[in-house]
Design an enzyme around this catalytic site. Sequence first.
Site, PDB file in Angstrom:
ATOM      1  N   CYS B 104      36.548  40.945  34.152  1.00  0.00           N
ATOM      2  CA  CYS B 104      36.389  42.098  35.053  1.00  0.00           C
ATOM      3  C   CYS B 104      35.674  41.737  36.347  1.00  0.00           C
ATOM      4  O   CYS B 104      35.605  42.544  37.268  1.00  0.00           O
ATOM      5  CB  CYS B 104      35.660  43.226  34.339  1.00  0.00           C
ATOM      6  SG  CYS B 104      36.537  43.735  32.857  1.00  0.00           S
ATOM      7  N   HIS B 397      39.648  51.777  35.747  1.00  0.00           N
ATOM      8  CA  HIS B 397      39.207  50.381  35.864  1.00  0.00           C
ATOM      9  C   HIS B 397      40.337  49.431  35.519  1.00  0.00           C
ATOM     10  O   HIS B 397      40.425  48.943  34.406  1.00  0.00           O
ATOM     11  CB  HIS B 397      37.990  50.201  34.937  1.00  0.00           C
ATOM     12  CG  HIS B 397      37.546  48.781  34.763  1.00  0.00           C
ATOM     13  ND1 HIS B 397      37.453  47.886  35.814  1.00  0.00           N
ATOM     14  CD2 HIS B 397      37.137  48.094  33.652  1.00  0.00           C
ATOM     15  CE1 HIS B 397      37.023  46.728  35.350  1.00  0.00           C
ATOM     16  NE2 HIS B 397      36.836  46.824  34.049  1.00  0.00           N
ATOM     17  N   CYS B 427      29.891  43.848  35.352  1.00  0.00           N
ATOM     18  CA  CYS B 427      29.841  43.135  34.074  1.00  0.00           C
ATOM     19  C   CYS B 427      31.245  42.662  33.717  1.00  0.00           C
ATOM     20  O   CYS B 427      32.225  43.186  34.231  1.00  0.00           O
ATOM     21  CB  CYS B 427      29.304  44.048  32.977  1.00  0.00           C
ATOM     22  SG  CYS B 427      30.273  45.563  32.797  1.00  0.00           S
TER      23      CYS B 427
END
Lengths: 308, 443
Positions: B104, B397, B427
């Site tokens: 990510c 996301h 994160c």
Amino acid sequence: MRDVALDSVPGLPSLYRSALLSSIPLPWGDGSAQRTSDASAAALPDVRHRVSGVQAMVGDLTRFQQLIGAPAQDVLPSGYLHTIAFPVAMSVMARKDFPLPLLGMIHLRNAVEHRRVIGFGEQLDIAAWAEDLRPHHAGTQVDLVTEVSSSGAVVWTGRSTYLAKGTRLAGPAPEAKEERQPFTAPPLTAVWNLPGSIGRSYAAVSGDYNPIHLTALTAKALGMQRAIAHGMYLASRMVQETKPAGVDSFSWSIDFRSPVLLPARVAIAVAQQSDARGWQGAAITGWNQRRGREHFVGRLARLADLHA
Amino acid sequence: MVDQAAGQRSAQSSPSVRNAVVIGGNRIPFARSGGPYAYSSNKDMLTAALDGLVARFGLQGERIGEVAAGAVLKHSRDFNLTREAVLGSALAADTPAYDVQQACATGLETVIGLANKIKLGQIESGIAGGVDSASDAPIAVSEGLRRVLLDLSRAKTTPQKLSILRRLRPRDLAPNAPTTGEPRTGLSMGEHQAITTARWEISREAQDELALNSHHNLAAAYERGFFSDLVTPYRGVTRDANVRADTSMEKLGKLKPVFGKDLDAPPTMTAGNSTPLTDGAATVLLGSEDYARRNNLPMLANVVDAEAAAVDFVHGAEGLLMAPVYAMPRMLQRNGLTFDDFDFFEIHEAFAGTVLSSLAAWENEDFCRNTLGLDGALGKVDRSKLNVNGSSLAAGHPFAATGGRIVASLAKALAEKGSGRGLISVCAAGGMGVVAILEAREK
């Protein structure tokens, strides 16, 4: 103790086959099947089986490493040494003068000392014997010791403890059943999702085709509810996931508390122990979250590096 | 923990590097997985986002110094995903490109890598970005079938081939789909976060409140036209499809917990305070000051510094998504800054619990002293400066696209304010995290 040299490491399938046959009492049989019910006059055979010049096969090694999640390095995982060496111990158990029945024995514990990095090309000498026949509240226990040497020095020692349920020894009364504390789950760190096929997969890489691991049907035939995971699969994976790279001399043990019925979701908790000198060891618990029941507890510890 | 030897320096005062500036950004609206982009591939969406950026800044036929982007869920055929997207875009065909994959943090890492190249004078312009499709995810053949096919391709004789084919079992025909599970722990990201959320005793209400703010802030930002020069419609979608302007604490409070149900602590994480699987793509145009001036392009913010960290989540020493907590003090110390020096905080909302656990850790005296090795608590983030234009809980996301969304939005917020600094924290899977500092251009 008398040494018996074998030409090569015996195949587990043939050992299982002969064990299966000898467990069926036949009128024209040699009477060996009767030993299952009568170990009263028991003594362990005073022999040590030996095989020399054993070498890992690189293809088998790679498949083993991949199955337990280890990088395919040119060194032997601690669990793989058991795989290579244990058939020699099995051949001791399959002897006609071995006082306990091979099939249906329950694997209680493994304890291993892994003294140094062992390269996959090393010529290994294997010795195996049985010792410490002793009563257990549910039957009779025995240790199978397997010693792996390279260039004359012992590099790996494994002690596997088995229980022959219901087989009673004459002599000292069995120890009382140990009161176990009720299980409280430690903080979860991982989950092993084991498919129903994991027993067959591990059998393929280890050669251990014990029917209790293969299918629900073959396991039921031997009194299990369903197929169960190999203890050494759990142990190999535990060591692989817990021991830091660079720790080359270590000991580990695993106590099996309840079988892992397949397929399974095994909750895992790892507690690492470190001090100023670095990693010193770890405690591992595997359990069933739904039932709140322990499957195994394991320990790893750094050994003083003998070769430093 | 903090690398004292690195000492303190200001990136701006260093004589050997020049500024890398954020010129602008463009993304397609993010959509729920299985929704309007269900049949668009990563390459499709990245190309769309690139073309929007090209149109916005007049880059047709231009050779950009380098384009860096990536995707987390990637087909094996997409080995050169970014270069292929460039070839399909209106950029000049002689624009080089490379792929990045840092879970990510992919999108943020592409910004950092290209900004560093610009700072060193290796390139004048760069486009950073990322894309992910949870809808068009790669599905692989089983290990059994794969081994058989590979061995078959190496076999020479018919008997060899037949004996290889005999290894095939019916179960080998079942495909493997990707999961959000961590390979080494078997736990999904949500299950990992549930452990951390419980450890920091983050309440359900606090998580729902953070989610509510995210939706309200994102909706308000759309209302005031904040995204009009950051988002280009795609496939009929004009704004992030996940945003719920009318959500409320009551509505969020009714959702059932989905993660942490096997833990001792009561479960608090729901579909409302966790990000949904999302499809989308985002890009950021970076350049040297020279490049921006020569092409008469805006300069929204400087890329000041960045830091990556990782934690040992495998053995339970730290939570999977807590690495930014460790990266932050190292970066702040190096730049001689504290939380008080920032006007905007962009903390990626993988889960509301992730943001709140990070904030709690930075405020915790014991944790900062004993685990981070600091003199005391790192500090308190002013909640009125946190994710002021919404974040991942509302926008969604699409893993590798999130970094580009955050950098472009933060740079624009800094340019609007005309002064100050912004802090980014993202994160990532594998126990990783990346933090970065942007600062407004002096007027």
